[in-house]
Motif scaffolding. Structure first.
Motif: not given
Length: 542
Positions: A514-542
């Motif tokens: 995914l070329s991006t580091a995971p984060g944590k879910e706000d309530k459960t603190q489970i490691r994973g990926y937010k949709l907003a962060d993935l979309i931001a990573a897709a915008k960062a094309v270079s």
């Protein structure tokens, strides 16, 4: 001898002299009458006529001799004397050159010290015309002078004209170093608001417009490539509105670029949240530092690509411009005087200095705003890196130096921000490429800003849909199809075909895909990926 007695003796002497003169004149007239035999009236008239003729002859001879031997008067003297045309005709080719003088400009520039006292502005080299909100002086300075002589004395020239430096705008000509175009406003600047520019006007502007100048024309900078901007001014002076206008113009002028927004006011930059690669609404210094770290890492990666291209003898890659915009930047350099606080502030300052100074070649620009332009609000090591400076109303010249630079008032034709009218919001002194311009930022309507934002969002969505079928695109489509804002690493990895047995190995493989580091879910603190962060990573094309 008393004063009164001396005066009486002087009066007797003058009376005796007058009697003697009358006796001599009478004797001369009697001799003439005896020789000519004419009556007394004719003798008196004849004598008076001869004396007048002799006087005129002496004056004529003196004039001719002076013109032959004096070599002519200097042009300045001849111009100021403005000798009569009849005399010029009488003297012919020997007459000195008569220079037509513009008295208003000559007097003003002489008093201001822009030209010498023996120099003049010729009337045939100057025009004065009325414009919409003032008078435009278009003239040539005398030979041996240039437009810079006037520009350096612009404040003094304004004083001679009876206005302030804020009333004056000067432009140089591109055809002659001696030509000056000087605008003198009738009223204080921005007394009447100007209409915000249209999309077409912004698109056709040569560069990025930042506001109107005092004439209503668009003013700005030629480019934001390899340049950063520091904006300072006291609170409630229209700084956030001005920068919202700057971002809107950037969206139109550049078309495609990435935004990293840190909203220290919590709602000042909210309009652009949906199109930002990363948007944070926080006054936490750790959030600021994490964004600076991310951008420094992107800068390092881009420099790595530049080095590879040079080694392979290829053209340098073209990067999508990135703009890091921070509102209330001073808050992120403050500390609580503790040892840890001071160390944190020093660390953030050094990282920011590195970002502003070293990231320009990689296409990452920084815009910092602060409403506390105090001496230590923005560290000097950071302030010194900005090519463009903008200062709204401040209380003193010393405060202005914090934003515009310690040597600002030694530059050519400086404008003191402390003289701005605090009642007119959005006024600012723009200092770019060694020149000062008084501008007022655009106050776009909400409808206009939202229309620009919606256009950008639509283009970004089209780009995502057309993107190659990468793991990142698959992850975004998967989460959108399920209506999820967050997906854990344990769920997302197998969905993308990553089946390593170890959880650690699966996490590393997923982050690499995914070329991006995971984060944590706000309530459960489970490691994973937010949709907003993935979309931001897709915008960062270079």
């Amino acid at each position: 001898m008393g004063k009164k007695q001396q005066q009486e003796q002087d009066a007797y002497a003058q009376l005796a002299g007058a009697i003697g003169a009358l006796v001599i004149v009478f004797g001369i007239l009697a001799a003439i009458k005896d020789k000519t035999g004419l009556p007394w009236p004719a003798v008196v008239a004849l004598t008076a006529g001869l004396l007048v003729a002799l006087g005129y002859g002496a004056w004529k001879a003196k004039t001719l001799i002076r013109n032959v031997f004096a070599g002519g008067a200097s042009p300045v003297t001849a111009a100021l004397k403005q000798e009569a045309p009849t005399q010029e005709k009488e003297l012919g080719e020997d007459a000195p050159e008569i220079i037509p003088v513009n008295p208003e400009l000559t007097a003003a520039l002489t008093k201001a010290g822009a030209i010498g006292r023996d120099q003049v502005v010729r009337a045939d080299e100057a025009t004065i015309s009325d414009v919409q909100n003032g008078q435009l002086y278009n003239f040539l300075v005398p030979e041996g002078r240039t437009y810079e002589d006037v520009e350096k004395k612009l404040s003094a020239v304004a004083g001679v004209f009876g206005v302030t430096r804020l009333h004056m705008k000067m432009e140089r000509s591109r055809d002659n170093e001696r030509r000056v175009q000087l605008l003198k406003l009738h009223d204080p600047p921005f007394t009447r608001p100007f209409t915000a520019p249209t999309r077409q006007q912004i698109e056709t502007f040569s560069g990025v417009p930042l506001g109107h100048d005092v004439t209503g024309a668009l003013a700005g900078v030629p480019t934001f490539d390899k340049a950063s901007l520091l904006v300072a001014g006291m609170t409630q002076m229209g700084k956030t509105t001005l920068v919202n206008g700057v971002i809107t113009c950037l969206l139109i002028a550049y078309g495609k670029f990435e935004l990293y927004l840190l909203d220290g006011k919590f709602c000042g930059l909210t309009r652009f949240e949906g199109i930002a690669t990363r948007y944070e609404s926080s006054d936490d210094p750790d959030v600021f530092e994490s964004m600076v770290d991310e951008l420094n890492n992107r800068s390092d990666a881009r420099y790595g690509q530049i080095k590879d291209a040079v080694r392979e003898r290829k053209s340098p890659p073209e990067f999508v411009p990135v703009f890091f915009i921070v509102d209330e930047a001073a808050d992120f350099f403050a500390h609580d005087e503790s040892k840890e606080g001071k160390e944190g502030a020093r660390r953030r300052a050094e990282k920011t200095r590195s970002l502003v100074a070293k990231s320009l070649e990689s296409g990452i620009g920084t815009i910092l705003m602060t409403q506390r332009p105090a001496q230590n609000a923005i560290p000097v090591m950071v302030r010194d890196q900005f090519l463009y400076r903008m200062c709204l109303y401040v209380a003193s010249s010393g405060t202005a130096k914090v934003a515009l630079g310690d040597t600002y008032f030694e530059t050519i034709a400086p404008i003191n921000p402390a003289l701005l009218d605090p009642e007119i919001k959005g006024q600012a002194v723009l200092f770019a490429n060694g020149r000062s311009t008084l501008i007022r930022g655009f106050n776009f309507s909400d409808d206009f800003v939202w229309s620009v934002v919606d256009d950008v969002r639509a283009r970004q969505q089209q780009a995502l849909e057309k993107a190659p079928d990468s793991p990142l695109a698959k992850a975004i489509r998967l989460m959108q199809s399920k209506g999820l804002d967050f997906m854990s690493t344990a769920e997302l990895a197998p969905a993308l075909g990553i089946t390593e047995e170890s959880a650690v190995a699966r996490g590393k493989a997923l982050a690499k895909a995914l070329s991006t580091a995971p984060g944590k879910e706000d309530k459960t603190q489970i490691r994973g990926y937010k949709l907003a962060d993935l979309i931001a990573a897709a915008k960062a094309v270079s």
